[in-house]
Design a protein around this motif. Structure first.
Motif, PDB file in Angstrom:
ATOM      1  N   UNK A 171       3.381   1.621   9.929  1.00 32.59           N
ATOM      2  CA  UNK A 171       2.390   1.879  10.976  1.00 32.59           C
ATOM      3  C   UNK A 171       1.286   2.767  10.410  1.00 32.59           C
ATOM      4  N   UNK A 172       0.094   2.652  10.983  1.00 30.17           N
ATOM      5  CA  UNK A 172      -1.015   3.487  10.547  1.00 30.17           C
ATOM      6  C   UNK A 172      -2.351   2.993  11.063  1.00 30.17           C
ATOM      7  N   UNK A 173      -3.395   3.812  10.902  1.00 32.15           N
ATOM      8  CA  UNK A 173      -4.731   3.458  11.386  1.00 32.15           C
ATOM      9  C   UNK A 173      -5.541   2.699  10.349  1.00 32.15           C
ATOM     10  N   UNK A 174      -6.597   2.042  10.812  1.00 32.97           N
ATOM     11  CA  UNK A 174      -7.492   1.328   9.918  1.00 32.97           C
ATOM     12  C   UNK A 174      -8.849   1.132  10.552  1.00 32.97           C
ATOM     13  N   UNK A 175      -9.755   0.531   9.798  1.00 31.76           N
ATOM     14  CA  UNK A 175     -11.105   0.278  10.281  1.00 31.76           C
ATOM     15  C   UNK A 175     -11.576  -1.080   9.799  1.00 31.76           C
ATOM     16  N   UNK A 176     -12.152  -1.868  10.710  1.00 32.07           N
ATOM     17  CA  UNK A 176     -12.714  -3.181  10.387  1.00 32.07           C
ATOM     18  C   UNK A 176     -14.229  -3.090  10.405  1.00 32.07           C
ATOM     19  N   UNK A 177     -14.853  -3.414   9.289  1.00 35.07           N
ATOM     20  CA  UNK A 177     -16.305  -3.442   9.181  1.00 35.07           C
ATOM     21  C   UNK A 177     -16.752  -4.894   9.220  1.00 35.07           C
ATOM     22  N   UNK A 178     -17.399  -5.310  10.307  1.00 34.45           N
ATOM     23  CA  UNK A 178     -17.788  -6.699  10.481  1.00 34.45           C
ATOM     24  C   UNK A 178     -19.078  -6.997   9.725  1.00 34.45           C
ATOM     25  N   UNK A 179     -18.990  -7.990   8.821  1.00 36.36           N
ATOM     26  CA  UNK A 179     -20.161  -8.416   8.066  1.00 36.36           C
ATOM     27  C   UNK A 179     -20.998  -9.405   8.863  1.00 36.36           C
ATOM     28  N   UNK A 180     -20.334 -10.182   9.706  1.00 32.02           N
ATOM     29  CA  UNK A 180     -21.003 -11.108  10.611  1.00 32.02           C
ATOM     30  C   UNK A 180     -20.051 -11.402  11.759  1.00 32.02           C
ATOM     31  N   UNK A 181     -20.305 -12.463  12.499  1.00 30.92           N
ATOM     32  CA  UNK A 181     -19.502 -12.771  13.678  1.00 30.92           C
ATOM     33  C   UNK A 181     -18.062 -13.142  13.334  1.00 30.92           C
ATOM     34  N   UNK A 182     -17.832 -13.574  12.097  1.00 37.62           N
ATOM     35  CA  UNK A 182     -16.520 -14.124  11.754  1.00 37.62           C
ATOM     36  C   UNK A 182     -15.723 -13.306  10.738  1.00 37.62           C
ATOM     37  N   UNK A 183     -16.386 -12.531   9.896  1.00 38.63           N
ATOM     38  CA  UNK A 183     -15.717 -11.904   8.744  1.00 38.63           C
ATOM     39  C   UNK A 183     -15.791 -10.383   8.833  1.00 38.63           C
ATOM     40  N   UNK A 184     -14.672  -9.732   8.522  1.00 35.31           N
ATOM     41  CA  UNK A 184     -14.623  -8.272   8.504  1.00 35.31           C
ATOM     42  C   UNK A 184     -13.894  -7.791   7.261  1.00 35.31           C
ATOM     43  N   UNK A 185     -14.440  -6.766   6.628  1.00 30.74           N
ATOM     44  CA  UNK A 185     -13.751  -6.063   5.558  1.00 30.74           C
ATOM     45  C   UNK A 185     -12.968  -4.916   6.184  1.00 30.74           C
ATOM     46  N   UNK A 186     -11.767  -4.649   5.635  1.00 26.90           N
ATOM     47  CA  UNK A 186     -10.901  -3.660   6.271  1.00 26.90           C
ATOM     48  C   UNK A 186     -10.301  -2.687   5.271  1.00 26.90           C
ATOM     49  N   UNK A 187      -9.998  -1.516   5.781  1.00 27.82           N
ATOM     50  CA  UNK A 187      -9.256  -0.515   5.024  1.00 27.82           C
ATOM     51  C   UNK A 187      -8.293   0.159   5.990  1.00 27.82           C
ATOM     52  N   UNK A 188      -7.084   0.425   5.517  1.00 29.15           N
ATOM     53  CA  UNK A 188      -6.093   1.072   6.372  1.00 29.15           C
ATOM     54  C   UNK A 188      -5.178   1.952   5.539  1.00 29.15           C
ATOM     55  N   UNK A 189      -4.558   2.903   6.206  1.00 27.03           N
ATOM     56  CA  UNK A 189      -3.562   3.784   5.593  1.00 27.03           C
ATOM     57  C   UNK A 189      -2.294   3.652   6.421  1.00 27.03           C
ATOM     58  N   UNK A 190      -1.194   3.262   5.760  1.00 31.67           N
ATOM     59  CA  UNK A 190       0.038   3.019   6.510  1.00 31.67           C
ATOM     60  C   UNK A 190       1.239   3.668   5.820  1.00 31.67           C
ATOM     61  N   UNK A 191       2.118   4.177   6.646  1.00 29.95           N
ATOM     62  CA  UNK A 191       3.419   4.632   6.150  1.00 29.95           C
ATOM     63  C   UNK A 191       4.358   3.439   6.191  1.00 29.95           C
ATOM     64  N   UNK A 192       5.019   3.148   5.060  1.00 30.77           N
ATOM     65  CA  UNK A 192       5.939   2.022   4.959  1.00 30.77           C
ATOM     66  C   UNK A 192       7.352   2.525   4.696  1.00 30.77           C
ATOM     67  N   UNK A 193       8.303   1.989   5.433  1.00 31.78           N
ATOM     68  CA  UNK A 193       9.698   2.349   5.234  1.00 31.78           C
ATOM     69  C   UNK A 193      10.571   1.124   5.099  1.00 31.78           C
TER      70      UNK A 193
END
Length: 210
Positions: free
Chosen positions: A153-175
């Protein structure tokens, strides 16, 4: 110089007026996270770019294709597949190969910047909280293994380049909890990815082309 300024203005104008109609009930989300990184155990290469929380060190690269369906304008549910590989040196300077796999349910909740009182300061993207849970395994060739229940689980951010495509970055703790030689593995993952958002009609048309 004037042409450069004009082009920059048009780009900014276009970005700030991107429609976020892609975040709608009934739409589909398709994409993947990919990355490489350091983990602090050779068996800890969970997914994406990882900074492990166990002992020792290792390097890994992985890809996580994912697909989801918008049940509401802000909530997506779907599935994610994890595939990873880690190659590091063992205590006798021998190459150690680690393989990672997983199939998990995925949930994501989007939050618009305006919903957290940021106004229009970040007009081209959305924050999200993502979680996943399912089966996974971290198997070291001729070494320790962990297979069982995985979660993250963790937060992230979607940066939309246009109506269809988004670049993303997130930080998650994995167990990862399970059987094998090692009962528990965990890591902090920095994930980079790209997502494509399609309506039902657009998804059906794309499927027919293939």
């Amino acid at each position: 110089m004037k042409k450069i300024l004009l082009l920059s203005t048009l780009m900014i104008f276009g970005f700030t007026h991107i429609s976020h109609g892609q975040l709608q009930e009934g739409n589909f989300m398709l994409g993947a996270d990919i990355g490489s990184g350091l983990s602090t155990t050779s068996t800890n290469g969970l997914f994406g770019i990882n900074i492990g929380l166990n002992e020792d060190s290792g390097y890994n690269i992985g890809i996580s294709p994912k697909a989801g369906y918008f049940f509401t304008d802000t909530f997506v549910a779907g599935a994610i597949v994890n595939l990873g590989y880690n190659n590091s040196e063992g205590p006798d300077d021998e190459s150690v190969n680690t393989f990672v796999y997983g199939v998990q349910a995925l949930g994501r909740f989007y939050v618009a910047p305006s919903d957290i009182n940021l106004g229009n300061k970040i007009p081209t993207g959305y924050f999200f909280l993502e979680t996943h849970a399912g089966i996974a395994g971290v198997n070291v060739e001729d070494g320790p293994t962990t297979n069982g229940f995985a979660f993250g689980f963790g937060p992230g951010y979607s940066l939309f380049l246009n109506q269809y495509v988004a670049l993303e970055a997130s930080v998650k703790y994995n167990g990862l909890v399970g059987g094998g030689n090692t009962d528990y593995q965990h890591s902090l993952g920095i994930n980079l990815g790209i997502q494509i958002f399609l309506s039902r009609a657009e998804a059906e048309a794309t499927a027919e082309e293939f």
